[in-house]
Design a protein around this motif. Structure first.
Motif, short mmCIF file in Angstrom:
data_model
loop_
_atom_site.label_atom_id
_atom_site.label_comp_id
_atom_site.label_asym_id
_atom_site.label_seq_id
_atom_site.Cartn_x
_atom_site.Cartn_y
_atom_site.Cartn_z
N VAL A 1 0.86 -1.23 0.10
CA VAL A 1 0.23 0.16 0.08
C VAL A 1 0.99 1.16 -0.04
O VAL A 1 1.82 1.23 0.91
N ALA A 2 0.80 2.08 -0.92
CA ALA A 2 1.63 3.27 -1.06
C ALA A 2 0.70 4.43 -1.64
O ALA A 2 -0.11 4.36 -2.30
N GLN A 3 1.35 5.64 -1.26
CA GLN A 3 0.69 6.79 -1.86
C GLN A 3 1.76 7.33 -3.05
O GLN A 3 2.79 7.35 -3.02
N LEU B 1 6.43 6.36 -5.46
CA LEU B 1 5.40 6.20 -4.47
C LEU B 1 6.23 6.18 -3.17
O LEU B 1 7.44 5.76 -2.90
N THR B 2 5.50 6.49 -1.96
CA THR B 2 5.97 6.41 -0.85
C THR B 2 5.23 5.00 0.02
O THR B 2 3.98 5.30 0.07
N VAL B 3 6.04 4.12 0.38
CA VAL B 3 5.19 3.02 0.88
C VAL B 3 4.75 3.37 2.31
O VAL B 3 5.42 3.87 3.00
N LEU B 4 3.47 3.10 2.44
CA LEU B 4 2.52 3.18 3.60
C LEU B 4 2.63 1.83 4.45
O LEU B 4 2.61 1.82 5.72
N LYS B 5 2.47 0.60 3.69
CA LYS B 5 2.38 -0.63 4.56
C LYS B 5 2.81 -1.80 3.50
O LYS B 5 2.71 -1.51 2.16
N LYS C 1 10.31 -1.16 3.25
CA LYS C 1 10.00 -0.73 4.49
C LYS C 1 9.19 0.59 4.45
O LYS C 1 9.11 1.22 3.56
N ILE C 2 8.37 0.76 5.51
CA ILE C 2 7.46 1.88 5.56
C ILE C 2 8.25 3.13 5.33
O ILE C 2 9.19 3.22 5.93
#
Length: 112
Positions: free
Chosen positions: A41-43, A54-58, A74-75
């Motif tokens: 899950v990423a934004q 993307l920035t990893v959220l989970k 990694k988050i």
């Protein structure tokens, strides 16, 4: 949370997809096979041409073929993916509370 199929991406979308985890070592004689799968899950931070940053959220390992520990992303980590790679993972995006704003962003983003 309401997820829906993602066809086009807009900055700030939160997307979820599944991708293979590959060996960090490159074997020349054998055809390499994935070691497992992870759900990410990423934004979306930015979209540059055919590439999405993307920035990893989970991130979590959902399938482990080799039996030993696998390391998902990694988050907080920033990753860059080709749009076609994301589409291959059957992405879903988080539904915006203001879909009309998202649609306006989508229209301005697709104009040349």
């Amino acid at each position: 949370m309401a997820w829906e199929k993602a066809g086009q991406f807009v900055e700030s979308d939160v997307v979820e997809w599944v991708e293979a985890i590959w060996s960090p070592n490159k074997f020349k004689k054998k055809k390499s096979r994935p070691w497992g799968k992870q759900k990410i899950v990423a934004q979306i931070a930015s979209i540059e041409g055919d590439y999405v940053r993307l920035t990893v959220l989970k991130a979590a390992v959902i399938e482990n073929i080799i039996g030993s520990d696998l390391r998902p992303y990694k988050i907080g980590m920033t990753i860059t993916k080709k749009r076609s790679t994301l589409i291959r993972g059957n992405p879903e995006r988080l539904h915006w509370s203001e879909e009309d704003v998202r649609n306006a962003l989508l229209i301005t983003q697709t104009r040349p």
